[in-house]
Design a protein around this motif. Sequence first.
Motif, PDB file in Angstrom:
ATOM      1  N   ALA B 222       0.892  -1.081   0.256  1.00  0.00           N
ATOM      2  CA  ALA B 222      -0.237   0.008   0.014  1.00  0.00           C
ATOM      3  C   ALA B 222       0.977   1.041  -0.027  1.00  0.00           C
ATOM      4  O   ALA B 222       1.690   1.352   1.019  1.00  0.00           O
ATOM      5  N   PRO B 223       0.767   2.134  -1.076  1.00  0.00           N
ATOM      6  CA  PRO B 223      -0.006   1.983  -2.214  1.00  0.00           C
ATOM      7  C   PRO B 223       0.625   0.930  -3.096  1.00  0.00           C
ATOM      8  O   PRO B 223       1.610   0.369  -3.073  1.00  0.00           O
ATOM      9  N   THR B 224       0.018   0.861  -4.193  1.00  0.00           N
ATOM     10  CA  THR B 224       0.451  -0.105  -5.463  1.00  0.00           C
ATOM     11  C   THR B 224      -0.270   0.184  -6.835  1.00  0.00           C
ATOM     12  O   THR B 224      -0.989   0.944  -6.960  1.00  0.00           O
ATOM     13  N   VAL B 242      -0.142  -4.016   2.874  1.00  0.00           N
ATOM     14  CA  VAL B 242       0.883  -4.040   3.960  1.00  0.00           C
ATOM     15  C   VAL B 242       1.650  -2.687   3.682  1.00  0.00           C
ATOM     16  O   VAL B 242       2.004  -2.392   2.505  1.00  0.00           O
ATOM     17  N   PRO B 243       1.792  -1.790   4.513  1.00  0.00           N
ATOM     18  CA  PRO B 243       2.584  -0.648   4.521  1.00  0.00           C
ATOM     19  C   PRO B 243       3.966  -0.771   4.064  1.00  0.00           C
ATOM     20  O   PRO B 243       4.564  -1.781   4.175  1.00  0.00           O
ATOM     21  N   MET B 244       4.584   0.097   3.759  1.00  0.00           N
ATOM     22  CA  MET B 244       5.974  -0.033   3.004  1.00  0.00           C
ATOM     23  C   MET B 244       6.717   1.169   3.740  1.00  0.00           C
ATOM     24  O   MET B 244       6.468   1.857   4.380  1.00  0.00           O
ATOM     25  N   ASP B 245       8.200   0.805   4.068  1.00  0.00           N
ATOM     26  CA  ASP B 245       9.083   1.651   4.252  1.00  0.00           C
ATOM     27  C   ASP B 245      10.386   1.785   3.367  1.00  0.00           C
ATOM     28  O   ASP B 245       9.945   1.467   2.021  1.00  0.00           O
ATOM     29  N   GLY B 246      11.389   2.312   3.678  1.00  0.00           N
ATOM     30  CA  GLY B 246      12.419   2.553   2.577  1.00  0.00           C
ATOM     31  C   GLY B 246      13.090   1.281   2.184  1.00  0.00           C
ATOM     32  O   GLY B 246      13.784   1.316   1.133  1.00  0.00           O
ATOM     33  N   GLU B 247      12.554   0.196   2.649  1.00  0.00           N
ATOM     34  CA  GLU B 247      13.212  -1.170   2.342  1.00  0.00           C
ATOM     35  C   GLU B 247      12.210  -1.987   1.560  1.00  0.00           C
ATOM     36  O   GLU B 247      12.270  -3.034   1.280  1.00  0.00           O
ATOM     37  N   MET B 249       7.968  -3.317   1.184  1.00  0.00           N
ATOM     38  CA  MET B 249       6.972  -4.035   1.966  1.00  0.00           C
ATOM     39  C   MET B 249       7.546  -4.310   3.528  1.00  0.00           C
ATOM     40  O   MET B 249       8.685  -4.952   3.535  1.00  0.00           O
ATOM     41  N   ARG B 250       6.881  -4.073   4.463  1.00  0.00           N
ATOM     42  CA  ARG B 250       6.938  -4.465   5.737  1.00  0.00           C
ATOM     43  C   ARG B 250       6.787  -5.728   6.093  1.00  0.00           C
ATOM     44  O   ARG B 250       5.568  -6.270   6.437  1.00  0.00           O
TER      45      ARG B 250
END
Lengths: 505, 505
Positions: B222-224, B242-247, B249-250
Amino acid sequence: MHIELKRGSSTKLYIQIALTLADRIRSGLIEPGTRLPSVRKMTADLGVSLVTVSKAYAELEAIQLITCSQGKGCYVRGAQEIEQTEGMDKNQQAERNHDNTPWNWQMALVDYLPRAQLWRHFDASPQVQYELHMSAIQPELLPTTEIINSAYRLSSDHPERMAAYGSFQGDRELRQTFAGHFAERGLQVAPERMLITSGTQQGIDLVARTFVGPGDVVYMEAPTYTGAIDVFTSRGAKIITVPMDGEGMRIDLLTRLCDTYPPKLIYTIPTYHNPTGVTMSARRRAQLLNLAQSYHCLILEDDPFADLYFRDSPPASIKSMDTTGHVVYIKSFSKVLSPGCRVACAIAEGSVLTRLVAAKSTADLGSPLLTQKALQSFIQHQYSSYIVRLRKELYARLQAASDVLEEYRVPGMYWVLPEGGLNLWLQLPDGLDMRELHRQSLAAGVSFLPGSACYVGETDTASLRICFTVTNVKGLCEGLRVLCGVIQRVMPKQGGTAADRLPLI
Amino acid sequence: MHIELKRGSSTKLYIQIALTLADRIRSGLIEPGTRLPSVRKMTADLGVSLVTVSKAYAELEAIQLITCSQGKGCYVRGAQEIEQTEGMDKNQQAERNHDNTPWNWQMALVDYLPRAQLWRHFDASPQVQYELHMSAIQPELLPTTEIINSAYRLSSDHPERMAAYGSFQGDRELRQTFAGHFAERGLQVAPERMLITSGTQQGIDLVARTFVGPGDVVYMEAPTYTGAIDVFTSRGAKIITVPMDGEGMRIDLLTRLCDTYPPKLIYTIPTYHNPTGVTMSARRRAQLLNLAQSYHCLILEDDPFADLYFRDSPPASIKSMDTTGHVVYIKSFSKVLSPGCRVACAIAEGSVLTRLVAAKSTADLGSPLLTQKALQSFIQHQYSSYIVRLRKELYARLQAASDVLEEYRVPGMYWVLPEGGLNLWLQLPDGLDMRELHRQSLAAGVSFLPGSACYVGETDTASLRICFTVTNVKGLCEGLRVLCGVIQRVMPKQGGTAADRLPLI
């Protein structure tokens, strides 16, 4: 494993399970050598009783599609293995024969593909000397060079136009050209009403994915186009087939059936029907449209062959009489012009069209521009004179086929010469072992489409379809002579074993 | 009207109905001016109580998507009409605005298209001076002439090869060429493991129609990618984002979610993610594969951009670590080479591949040969040197975009420059009225993709995607300047009315 069960149905659950598994095994989706899920696992997956699954497996064992042994479980029999793996890649064969690949876990992966006859019969079919199974026109008769040249000219002049995404609905220029093409055939339709699809197969699929869901009633002619059966089955439709006579679909029977099972969609190939070659009369076309109007349902009119008449042009399309948006008309240009381009056109109105365009966007973002541009100029300028020449060529092939069949006719075999199209439907003596015929015919170098592939549920039918236009006259005549010889040879063996004749269905 | 209701769900039925209708209205599938089925009719269609339908309609009225009046019924509001019909054909507009067309009956026709954001945002989007909404490469940078020339040479030498149906799985020569291409990228894969599709959109769709059914759990970032959401929604999947961060998908969150909702499929764009540009780290890729193996589920790895890195090449694909057939890898050649050809490649093993090929046969009988042949020779001989030049061009555009954004930065706006790909994701100040921004931006001649289109359920999000490669540097810079100006202008109006911010979801 996922099986769509209809719990309120008059067909018992164990029969539903057995039928679905039989369908998947026969079409190769569940491969020879595969271990079926254990009775316990299947019971849990489907939410039915142990007895139900056991009885389903017992049915499948009785008709020799699977073998069960205590402790080891049930396996799909290898008897069909030879038949089904002919013509496949060596690697794929190796994969099939090994139960111990690292991707064994995949067999437990539920899928939603109940039937894939099209794939079985057309993709994995062996290379033979006389390929009469595929409904197509001999490549040498097609205007391939002209189409490529015109694509080349267009795209060298404007390369940047090829470098863009087309509209989901299809190239506007091509739709404009189609408008002129259809107008000459009595179908007045603006480019805004059209959707370009990748062949009619995709047109059928888009209509089904948009408007047909589990339990929706779809009517089709019996027999009908294999690929359409695959599509509607995959949507979980309740398919009801309607017998035909010399005037096409029996509208009297259809009307009675609709009283009990109101239609969501009626799929028909009214002109030079595939596989039988029969043309629906003008009277029945009008009746069918009336019926659709009174039931507020859609007609899907599949019309690949209307231009391929041998003497008189066929009755006007159902679409040409449709003023209320009940007919989705799909017209293939693949067969007649270029199978390598896969261009077809769907015509619809109002929100039916809007919804089809939305479905097309989800399916593939729109057909490739290159193939659309390739056909556009040819259809605009050269199609009319081309089609006149083509009709003569195709008719000559039909006459040649007719001569050979008359000469080598086997008692009990009959056919009706079609007035157009590419296909000839042969009825063979009842009780002839069709599996054996198919096996021997392939071994002798001739392929055909077994009639069973054109029926829902693959009833055992002593019939087959050959395409009389896919090869040159010499190859056609030789192939038919060989085929008639094989039919003759298989005749004494009529009846075969019970297991060969799919008694389940 | 058909609405998929989950009766055991914790979401109340009237909310489910309202959410589905809101989705269809917002994506234009139910058009402005349409009269919704009466409460009584809807009650009968869905098998729910009168109160449930009444409450659902009341919700929709409260958020101003419909207007109800006694005796006349409920109508979809015309407020969005202007926004949605811009750029449409005049005929279509006329059709929309008239409630009295002969095909009025069609509105009662049940369909199975719950969402069509892709269609709404990309097909009906108005022609503007600076089109930054579409993720694509400027046509002048693409090797269109070379591709057309090589197609022409190949097909003039062997016109009969273009006149045949290709195999459902795709042209073998092209698959062989791809094998070499992938091997250079650390992916050893035989041509037998590939399926040619019409763009990755079709690849996603084939995987979904084969393996995803109602209630199956699909995980996505999320987003996609908007088009993937449309596909999985249309299959009735339970989509969990599933949220993301700099790496990327969490995976920690994903793992916890999987405990409660075991996955059927995990869809990911690990490299230069669309729309955020983030790249999943090698460590997370390995974790994701482990997770799929332990859950016996599929990963759908969508990889359109791996070749478009600006400095270092990205981590190895998840597929390259997959020894057990858990990953279906899809690679687009549309964006990088030729949107007009729509050629992509899916890689899979075992029965997953077999089933995908069967699905492809049902969907369209196989991709056109002409477009496959057109790309084959170019990829074999010229791709490597082409891609080096292309990377430089794209990177220059990113730098130019970055400069303009820095110069005209609006307080509260931020972004992370991607290390490859075509897209730049802008976060805007919270509470900014995105609808107003979109409207004013289009009016000022700049299109973008609203962030909401990249979320399931279209949450209100102050973000947008622009593509920095779709136009030349000058156009890009001018467009961004205009966009920043509009953002500045819209800022004071932050908050907007409650109805504009889709409080339902």
